[in-house]
Enzyme design. Structure first.
Site, PDB file in Angstrom:
ATOM      1  N   SER A  86       6.658  12.641  16.530  1.00 56.59           N
ATOM      2  CA  SER A  86       5.367  12.416  15.868  1.00 56.59           C
ATOM      3  C   SER A  86       5.591  11.636  14.577  1.00 56.59           C
ATOM      4  CB  SER A  86       4.711  13.758  15.525  1.00 56.59           C
ATOM      5  OG  SER A  86       3.591  13.569  14.678  1.00 56.59           O
ATOM      6  N   TYR A  97       5.187  22.016  11.315  1.00 57.98           N
ATOM      7  CA  TYR A  97       4.967  21.083  12.437  1.00 57.98           C
ATOM      8  C   TYR A  97       5.760  19.797  12.221  1.00 57.98           C
ATOM      9  CZ  TYR A  97       2.968  17.806  15.706  1.00 57.98           C
ATOM     10  OH  TYR A  97       2.840  16.862  16.693  1.00 57.98           O
TER      11      TYR A  97
HETATM   12  P1  NDP Z   1      -2.271  18.802  24.329  1.00 58.69           P
HETATM   13  O1  NDP Z   1      -2.614  20.057  23.628  1.00 58.69           O
HETATM   14  O2  NDP Z   1      -3.332  18.049  25.035  1.00 58.69           O
HETATM   15  O3  NDP Z   1      -1.077  19.072  25.353  1.00 58.69           O
HETATM   16  C1  NDP Z   1       0.012  19.886  24.989  1.00 58.69           C
HETATM   17  C2  NDP Z   1       0.806  20.247  26.238  1.00 58.69           C
HETATM   18  O4  NDP Z   1       1.920  21.052  25.827  1.00 58.69           O
HETATM   19  C3  NDP Z   1      -0.009  21.050  27.223  1.00 58.69           C
HETATM   20  O5  NDP Z   1       0.216  20.538  28.512  1.00 58.69           O
HETATM   21  C4  NDP Z   1       0.559  22.455  27.102  1.00 58.69           C
HETATM   22  O6  NDP Z   1       0.556  23.086  28.367  1.00 58.69           O
HETATM   23  C5  NDP Z   1       1.993  22.168  26.690  1.00 58.69           C
HETATM   24  N1  NDP Z   1       2.612  23.304  26.040  1.00 58.69           N
HETATM   25  C6  NDP Z   1       2.320  23.853  24.833  1.00 58.69           C
HETATM   26  N2  NDP Z   1       3.088  24.929  24.609  1.00 58.69           N
HETATM   27  C7  NDP Z   1       3.889  25.068  25.706  1.00 58.69           C
HETATM   28  C8  NDP Z   1       4.895  25.980  26.087  1.00 58.69           C
HETATM   29  N3  NDP Z   1       5.239  27.018  25.306  1.00 58.69           N
HETATM   30  N4  NDP Z   1       5.513  25.802  27.277  1.00 58.69           N
HETATM   31  C9  NDP Z   1       5.183  24.787  28.076  1.00 58.69           C
HETATM   32  N5  NDP Z   1       4.231  23.874  27.784  1.00 58.69           N
HETATM   33  C10 NDP Z   1       3.597  24.029  26.606  1.00 58.69           C
HETATM   34  O7  NDP Z   1      -1.587  17.880  23.226  1.00 58.69           O
HETATM   35  P2  NDP Z   1      -0.884  16.431  23.304  1.00 58.69           P
HETATM   36  O8  NDP Z   1      -0.880  15.885  24.663  1.00 58.69           O
HETATM   37  O9  NDP Z   1      -1.464  15.638  22.214  1.00 58.69           O
HETATM   38  O10 NDP Z   1       0.570  16.857  22.841  1.00 58.69           O
HETATM   39  C11 NDP Z   1       1.731  16.531  23.568  1.00 58.69           C
HETATM   40  C12 NDP Z   1       2.870  16.328  22.594  1.00 58.69           C
HETATM   41  O11 NDP Z   1       2.552  15.237  21.736  1.00 58.69           O
HETATM   42  C13 NDP Z   1       3.160  17.505  21.676  1.00 58.69           C
HETATM   43  O12 NDP Z   1       4.551  17.653  21.557  1.00 58.69           O
HETATM   44  C14 NDP Z   1       2.536  17.079  20.343  1.00 58.69           C
HETATM   45  O13 NDP Z   1       3.167  17.675  19.252  1.00 58.69           O
HETATM   46  C15 NDP Z   1       2.785  15.598  20.394  1.00 58.69           C
HETATM   47  N6  NDP Z   1       1.959  14.748  19.554  1.00 58.69           N
HETATM   48  C16 NDP Z   1       0.599  14.772  19.634  1.00 58.69           C
HETATM   49  C17 NDP Z   1      -0.160  13.921  18.851  1.00 58.69           C
HETATM   50  C18 NDP Z   1      -1.648  13.918  18.865  1.00 58.69           C
HETATM   51  O14 NDP Z   1      -2.250  13.480  17.867  1.00 58.69           O
HETATM   52  N7  NDP Z   1      -2.293  14.338  19.947  1.00 58.69           N
HETATM   53  C19 NDP Z   1       0.486  12.939  17.979  1.00 58.69           C
HETATM   54  C20 NDP Z   1       1.914  13.021  17.949  1.00 58.69           C
HETATM   55  C21 NDP Z   1       2.615  13.870  18.736  1.00 58.69           C
HETATM   56  P3  NDP Z   1       0.179  24.622  28.620  1.00 58.69           P
HETATM   57  O15 NDP Z   1      -0.723  25.071  27.501  1.00 58.69           O
HETATM   58  O16 NDP Z   1      -0.490  24.603  29.956  1.00 58.69           O
HETATM   59  O17 NDP Z   1       1.502  25.297  28.651  1.00 58.69           O
HETATM   60  C1  8X3 Z   2       0.268  14.735  15.397  1.00 64.52           C
HETATM   61  C2  8X3 Z   2      -0.129  13.446  14.779  1.00 64.52           C
HETATM   62  O1  8X3 Z   2      -1.217  12.367  12.768  1.00 64.52           O
HETATM   63  O2  8X3 Z   2      -1.891  14.669  13.344  1.00 64.52           O
HETATM   64  O3  8X3 Z   2       1.605  14.758  15.710  1.00 64.52           O
HETATM   65  O4  8X3 Z   2       0.309  14.266  12.408  1.00 64.52           O
HETATM   66  S1  8X3 Z   2      -0.758  13.694  13.250  1.00 64.52           S
END
Ligand code: NDP
Ligand code: 8X3
Length: 252
Positions: free
Chosen positions: A139, A152
């Site tokens: 991120s 985070y």
């Molecule tokens: P979502 O919440 O849409 O998806 C998160 C996914 O992670 C879900 O499929 C969830 O599945 C899974 N997950 C969470 N905890 C667990 C666990 N303990 N075991 C297995 N799976 C898990 O968020 P995003 O798609 O945005 O996030 C995906 C990644 O991208 C994350 O690592 C997040 O930190 C990162 N990210 C997101 C950003 C954003 O702004 N959206 C920006 C930068 C990075 P389930 O709950 O079914 O287990």
């Molecule tokens: C999440 C992206 O911009 O909320 O990883 O930090 S931001």
């Protein structure tokens, strides 16, 4: 040989979009996440296009991770790309107001979980050799500080350094490693971060043009399908409408 993508967190956001995008390229899919009914829905959507194997998995549970990898059917063992995507942010409040349990959950998922999966899948990736990839979802929060990011952002800094360090140790294996570091993208991420507060989550994206899950899925597939001699170490991606603020200064 069919390419195989092993995706964690395939039930939502980037992971689900990446599954759809890899399917368009004809890759077989190993789709994991905790919400099994969502995996079943995605599998039934994609199974006419490509082979799909699903497994309920909480990445925090190291023995469950190993069991899922050990139980992969032969057709899915030739993993070409591991997409370490499962993760979450909790508690956007300032650090002194945050419960210790929330910090632990972020570390357990974003750090320990990612390490658990990497350790279990690594032998399969090394067996695949040249052209294989580990794609870790970091991120911008791992690079840039901001209020409410506390643990985070620190977990994502771990993802960045772990990715670079893995590169050193995998040099002779042909396995590539990339840290993809997105900025704000509209997924279920903020809904999770605000513990289901739909109004607060909508406010984060209102009136701007955030990244989408599909934008990041395109980058994941781009990285995974580059010629084997190319390794993108880190890709930091923001929406054009997101940038930095000035330093904060405490004044009397
Ligand atoms: P979502 O919440 O849409 O998806 C998160 C996914 O992670 C879900 O499929 C969830 O599945 C899974 N997950 C969470 N905890 C667990 C666990 N303990 N075991 C297995 N799976 C898990 O968020 P995003 O798609 O945005 O996030 C995906 C990644 O991208 C994350 O690592 C997040 O930190 C990162 N990210 C997101 C950003 C954003 O702004 N959206 C920006 C930068 C990075 P389930 O709950 O079914 O287990
Ligand atoms: C999440 C992206 O911009 O909320 O990883 O930090 S931001």
């Amino acid at each position: 040989m069919t390419n195989v993508a092993f995706i964690t967190g395939a039930t939502s956001g980037f992971g689900r979009a990446a599954a759809r995008r890899f399917a368009r390229e004809g890759w077989a899919l190993v789709l994991t996440g905790r919400r099994f009914e969502r995996l079943e829905e995605l599998a039934s959507e994609l199974k006419d296009q490509v082979p799909v194997h699903i497994a309920a998995l909480d990445v925090r549970d190291a023995s469950a991770v190993q069991a899922v990898v050990d139980a992969l059917p032969p057709a899915f063992r030739g993993v070409t790309a591991l997409v370490n995507n499962a993760g979450l942010a909790l508690a956007p409040e300032p650090a002194p107001q945050v419960a210790l349990a929330d910090w632990h959950t972020m570390i357990d998922t974003n750090v320990t979980g990612l390490v658990n999966v990497t350790h279990a899948v690594l032998p399969l990736l090394i067996e695949t050799g040249g052209g294989a990839s580990i794609i870790n979802i970091g991120s911008v929060a791992g690079e840039w500080p901001y209020p409410g990011s506390h643990v985070y952002g620190a977990t994502k800094a771990f993802v960045k350094q772990f990715s670079l360090n893995l590169r050193c140790d995998l040099l002779k294996t042909g396995v590539r490693v990339t840290d993809i570091a997105p900025g704000a993208a509209e997924t279920e991420f903020t809904l999770v971060r605000t513990r289901g507060n739909e109004a607060a989550a909508a406010a984060v994206y209102r009136g701007t043009t955030p990244l989408t899950a599909e934008d990041i899925a395109d980058q994941i597939v781009y990285v995974a399908t580059l010629p084997p001699h190319i390794n993108i170490n880190r890709l930091e991606i923001m929406a054009q409408r997101q940038a930095w603020s000035p330093f904060a200064v405490d004044r009397d």
